[in-house]
Design a protein around this motif. Structure first.
Motif, PDB file in Angstrom:
ATOM      1  N   SER A   1     -12.741 -15.654  16.692  1.00 33.51           N
ATOM      2  CA  SER A   1     -13.559 -15.644  15.475  1.00 33.51           C
ATOM      3  C   SER A   1     -12.734 -15.847  14.207  1.00 33.51           C
ATOM      4  O   SER A   1     -13.257 -16.275  13.178  1.00 33.51           O
ATOM      5  CB  SER A   1     -14.344 -14.332  15.370  1.00 33.51           C
ATOM      6  N   GLY A   2     -11.444 -15.539  14.274  1.00 34.70           N
ATOM      7  CA  GLY A   2     -10.584 -15.696  13.096  1.00 34.70           C
ATOM      8  C   GLY A   2     -10.060 -14.388  12.554  1.00 34.70           C
ATOM      9  O   GLY A   2      -9.683 -14.303  11.380  1.00 34.70           O
ATOM     10  N   LYS A   3     -10.001 -13.355  13.390  1.00 31.28           N
ATOM     11  CA  LYS A   3      -9.529 -12.036  12.953  1.00 31.28           C
ATOM     12  C   LYS A   3      -8.104 -12.078  12.404  1.00 31.28           C
ATOM     13  O   LYS A   3      -7.814 -11.507  11.359  1.00 31.28           O
ATOM     14  CB  LYS A   3      -9.576 -11.029  14.113  1.00 31.28           C
ATOM     15  N   THR A   4      -7.218 -12.769  13.142  1.00 35.86           N
ATOM     16  CA  THR A   4      -5.814 -12.800  12.727  1.00 35.86           C
ATOM     17  C   THR A   4      -5.652 -13.527  11.400  1.00 35.86           C
ATOM     18  O   THR A   4      -4.819 -13.145  10.569  1.00 35.86           O
ATOM     19  CB  THR A   4      -4.953 -13.468  13.823  1.00 35.86           C
ATOM     20  N   THR A   5      -6.443 -14.566  11.168  1.00 32.13           N
ATOM     21  CA  THR A   5      -6.397 -15.276   9.878  1.00 32.13           C
ATOM     22  C   THR A   5      -6.780 -14.333   8.743  1.00 32.13           C
ATOM     23  O   THR A   5      -6.125 -14.309   7.689  1.00 32.13           O
ATOM     24  CB  THR A   5      -7.347 -16.483   9.900  1.00 32.13           C
ATOM     25  N   VAL A   6      -7.844 -13.553   8.939  1.00 30.29           N
ATOM     26  CA  VAL A   6      -8.257 -12.574   7.926  1.00 30.29           C
ATOM     27  C   VAL A   6      -7.155 -11.541   7.713  1.00 30.29           C
ATOM     28  O   VAL A   6      -6.818 -11.182   6.580  1.00 30.29           O
ATOM     29  CB  VAL A   6      -9.575 -11.885   8.346  1.00 30.29           C
ATOM     30  N   LEU A   7      -6.578 -11.061   8.822  1.00 28.39           N
ATOM     31  CA  LEU A   7      -5.498 -10.071   8.735  1.00 28.39           C
ATOM     32  C   LEU A   7      -4.314 -10.616   7.944  1.00 28.39           C
ATOM     33  O   LEU A   7      -3.769  -9.926   7.070  1.00 28.39           O
ATOM     34  CB  LEU A   7      -5.061  -9.667  10.145  1.00 28.39           C
ATOM     35  N   LEU A   8      -3.915 -11.840   8.229  1.00 31.96           N
ATOM     36  CA  LEU A   8      -2.778 -12.436   7.517  1.00 31.96           C
ATOM     37  C   LEU A   8      -3.085 -12.605   6.028  1.00 31.96           C
ATOM     38  O   LEU A   8      -2.198 -12.424   5.181  1.00 31.96           O
ATOM     39  CB  LEU A   8      -2.406 -13.782   8.141  1.00 31.96           C
ATOM     40  N   ASN A   9      -4.326 -12.939   5.693  1.00 31.34           N
ATOM     41  CA  ASN A   9      -4.724 -13.028   4.286  1.00 31.34           C
ATOM     42  C   ASN A   9      -4.596 -11.672   3.606  1.00 31.34           C
ATOM     43  O   ASN A   9      -4.127 -11.568   2.464  1.00 31.34           O
ATOM     44  CB  ASN A   9      -6.170 -13.524   4.169  1.00 31.34           C
ATOM     45  N   MET A  10      -5.012 -10.617   4.307  1.00 37.14           N
ATOM     46  CA  MET A  10      -4.922  -9.266   3.744  1.00 37.14           C
ATOM     47  C   MET A  10      -3.472  -8.836   3.555  1.00 37.14           C
ATOM     48  O   MET A  10      -3.106  -8.241   2.537  1.00 37.14           O
ATOM     49  CB  MET A  10      -5.656  -8.267   4.649  1.00 37.14           C
ATOM     50  N   ILE A  11      -2.625  -9.170   4.536  1.00 36.58           N
ATOM     51  CA  ILE A  11      -1.205  -8.828   4.437  1.00 36.58           C
ATOM     52  C   ILE A  11      -0.569  -9.519   3.236  1.00 36.58           C
ATOM     53  O   ILE A  11       0.211  -8.918   2.491  1.00 36.58           O
ATOM     54  CB  ILE A  11      -0.467  -9.225   5.737  1.00 36.58           C
ATOM     55  N   GLU A  12      -0.925 -10.795   3.040  1.00 36.37           N
ATOM     56  CA  GLU A  12      -0.359 -11.551   1.927  1.00 36.37           C
ATOM     57  C   GLU A  12      -0.768 -10.947   0.583  1.00 36.37           C
ATOM     58  O   GLU A  12       0.043 -10.848  -0.340  1.00 36.37           O
ATOM     59  CB  GLU A  12      -0.821 -13.012   2.011  1.00 36.37           C
ATOM     60  N   LYS A  13      -2.021 -10.538   0.500  1.00 33.55           N
ATOM     61  CA  LYS A  13      -2.505  -9.914  -0.741  1.00 33.55           C
ATOM     62  C   LYS A  13      -1.804  -8.584  -1.000  1.00 33.55           C
ATOM     63  O   LYS A  13      -1.479  -8.241  -2.140  1.00 33.55           O
ATOM     64  CB  LYS A  13      -4.026  -9.726  -0.683  1.00 33.55           C
ATOM     65  N   CYS A  14      -1.551  -7.816   0.055  1.00 34.13           N
ATOM     66  CA  CYS A  14      -0.842  -6.542  -0.076  1.00 34.13           C
ATOM     67  C   CYS A  14       0.605  -6.774  -0.512  1.00 34.13           C
ATOM     68  O   CYS A  14       1.147  -6.035  -1.339  1.00 34.13           O
ATOM     69  CB  CYS A  14      -0.859  -5.777   1.250  1.00 34.13           C
ATOM     70  N   LYS A  15       1.218  -7.817   0.054  1.00 38.14           N
ATOM     71  CA  LYS A  15       2.606  -8.130  -0.268  1.00 38.14           C
ATOM     72  C   LYS A  15       2.753  -8.462  -1.747  1.00 38.14           C
ATOM     73  O   LYS A  15       3.701  -8.035  -2.412  1.00 38.14           O
ATOM     74  CB  LYS A  15       3.068  -9.317   0.588  1.00 38.14           C
ATOM     75  N   LYS A  16       1.801  -9.237  -2.292  1.00 39.85           N
ATOM     76  CA  LYS A  16       1.846  -9.614  -3.704  1.00 39.85           C
ATOM     77  C   LYS A  16       1.712  -8.402  -4.627  1.00 39.85           C
ATOM     78  O   LYS A  16       2.192  -8.411  -5.756  1.00 39.85           O
ATOM     79  CB  LYS A  16       0.744 -10.630  -4.006  1.00 39.85           C
ATOM     80  N   LYS A  17       1.051  -7.367  -4.126  1.00 40.32           N
ATOM     81  CA  LYS A  17       0.876  -6.144  -4.921  1.00 40.32           C
ATOM     82  C   LYS A  17       1.995  -5.134  -4.700  1.00 40.32           C
ATOM     83  O   LYS A  17       2.002  -4.064  -5.292  1.00 40.32           O
ATOM     84  CB  LYS A  17      -0.458  -5.482  -4.580  1.00 40.32           C
ATOM     85  N   GLY A  18       2.916  -5.487  -3.796  1.00 36.86           N
ATOM     86  CA  GLY A  18       4.030  -4.586  -3.523  1.00 36.86           C
ATOM     87  C   GLY A  18       3.652  -3.385  -2.681  1.00 36.86           C
ATOM     88  O   GLY A  18       4.338  -2.358  -2.719  1.00 36.86           O
ATOM     89  N   LEU A  19       2.571  -3.493  -1.910  1.00 37.34           N
ATOM     90  CA  LEU A  19       2.121  -2.383  -1.072  1.00 37.34           C
ATOM     91  C   LEU A  19       2.839  -2.386   0.271  1.00 37.34           C
ATOM     92  O   LEU A  19       3.037  -3.438   0.884  1.00 37.34           O
ATOM     93  CB  LEU A  19       0.612  -2.468  -0.850  1.00 37.34           C
TER      94      LEU A  19
ATOM     95  N   TYR B   1       4.026 -14.624  13.534  1.00 35.66           N
ATOM     96  CA  TYR B   1       3.230 -14.632  12.306  1.00 35.66           C
ATOM     97  C   TYR B   1       3.484 -13.381  11.456  1.00 35.66           C
ATOM     98  O   TYR B   1       3.101 -13.328  10.292  1.00 35.66           O
ATOM     99  CB  TYR B   1       1.731 -14.684  12.624  1.00 35.66           C
ATOM    100  N   PHE B   2       4.100 -12.362  12.070  1.00 38.46           N
ATOM    101  CA  PHE B   2       4.232 -11.076  11.390  1.00 38.46           C
ATOM    102  C   PHE B   2       5.692 -10.686  11.164  1.00 38.46           C
ATOM    103  O   PHE B   2       6.051  -9.520  11.211  1.00 38.46           O
ATOM    104  CB  PHE B   2       3.525  -9.991  12.211  1.00 38.46           C
ATOM    105  N   LYS B   3       6.527 -11.704  10.923  1.00 33.25           N
ATOM    106  CA  LYS B   3       7.939 -11.447  10.670  1.00 33.25           C
ATOM    107  C   LYS B   3       8.119 -10.535   9.452  1.00 33.25           C
ATOM    108  O   LYS B   3       7.424 -10.671   8.447  1.00 33.25           O
ATOM    109  CB  LYS B   3       8.673 -12.768  10.418  1.00 33.25           C
ATOM    110  N   LYS B   4       9.062  -9.621   9.581  1.00 27.39           N
ATOM    111  CA  LYS B   4       9.415  -8.682   8.501  1.00 27.39           C
ATOM    112  C   LYS B   4       8.262  -7.764   8.114  1.00 27.39           C
ATOM    113  O   LYS B   4       8.249  -7.200   7.018  1.00 27.39           O
ATOM    114  CB  LYS B   4       9.926  -9.442   7.260  1.00 27.39           C
TER     115      LYS B   4
END
Length: 312
Positions: free
Chosen positions: A14-32, A50-53
């Motif tokens: 369905s695209g769960k991992t794509t959504v997850l990666l989008n959320m991770i990227e948004k968190c990274k930009k906020k320094g979370l 896909y989840f390096k570092k």
């Protein structure tokens, strides 16, 4: 202060991992500082690149709601001792989110974690097909209903692959499954505005009373959905591989792994979902592996078919 949790579920491909990666990227930009729990049906996580570092803990060889429930609890305890700002959990495509919700809302974890949202991703390109008596099993239809009925937010994904008339039919079907007031967001690649994606939508006192309790403890209702591995994968001809993928039986709902093509210097990650194959070149030197997930798959037959086709 409690750690906010976002639970991402949805059927295979369905695209769960794509959504997850989008959320991770948004968190990274906020320094979370983000903790991530991934669940895989198979014995290997072929998507770990896909989840390096990232601070990821992977639960393998089972579904969170069944054979590895104890592993989930232990992982939640482990993250509770770490310095993280939020926790993201992605279940397998055959997980019932209610079982994960139940774990998070036990007395042990309610003073540590706060479940903010139960996000269900729906594959718009295959949803109507999965609802049809002649093109899916009773188990698949029941599982989809479970995943949707407990959602506090639904992402209708892959809208670029469907017509407006199909979207209307999907929305009509969804309205009969969703709890009152649950929003449905349309997207092509799981990209939802940050304010909508991270909004607190889950409320314990309403969710646990409104959900379909007949779904709890479903332990075996997806017994025919399984993950298999193609053994002995070596270098393969690209055209033969693409042809083999295109001719996979309809019981194969999802495919992923790493392949090496003859005459090419690097490996490829491959993803097969919604009848489409995606290839991504990678510099990682990993052993080729093919994982197929689907309904009542015959592992021996699929292995034989693969090797006979690759030797043509």
């Amino acid at each position: 202060m409690k750690i906010p949790v976002y639970l991402i579920s949805g059927f295979l491909g369905s695209g769960k991992t794509t959504v997850l990666l989008n959320m991770i990227e948004k968190c990274k930009k906020k320094g979370l500082k983000t903790g991530i729990i991934l669940n895989e049906l198979g014995t290997k996580n072929v998507e770990e690149t896909y989840f390096k570092k990232q601070n990821v803990k992977t639960l393998l060889n089972g579904c969170i709601c069944c054979s590895i429930q104890d592993d989930l609890n232990e992982t939640l305890r482990s993250f509770s001792e770490e310095d993280i700002d939020l926790l993201l959990i992605e279940g397998t495509g055959v997980a019932n989110p209610i079982d994960i919700e139940t774990a998070l809302t036990t007395p042990e974890f309610t003073h540590i974690y706060e479940l903010n949202s139960m996000i269900t991703v729906v594959d718009g390109s295959h949803f109507l097909e999965h609802q049809h008596f002649f093109t899916s099993s009773k188990e698949i239809r029941k599982l989809l209903k479970q995943q949707i009925s407990c959602a506090s937010m639904v992402i209708l994904n892959k809208e670029d692959l469907i017509t407006e008339s199909s979207i209307k039919k999907i929305n009509n079907k969804l309205s009969g499954m969703l709890k009152e007031g649950v929003s449905v967001f349309r997207t092509a690649f799981g990209n939802i505005p940050e304010t909508d994606l991270f909004k607190k939508r889950y409320h314990l006192h309403t969710s646990m009373t409104n959900q379909d309790h007949s779904a709890v403890g479903h332990r075996h209702n997806h017994s025919s959905l399984r993950s298999i591995q193609i053994e002995g994968v070596a270098e393969v001809d690209r055209l033969l591989f693409e042809k083999w993928i295109a001719e996979l039986p309809m019981e194969v709902l999802r495919g992923k792994g790493i392949v090496r093509f003859k005459g090419e210097p690097m490996n490829y990650h491959f993803q097969f979902a919604s009848g489409k194959l995606r290839l991504l070149q990678t510099v990682e030197e990993k052993t080729p592996i093919i994982i197929l997930i689907g309904d009542s798959l015959n592992e021996e037959k699929l292995n034989q078919n693969f090797h006979s086709r690759m030797s043509e």
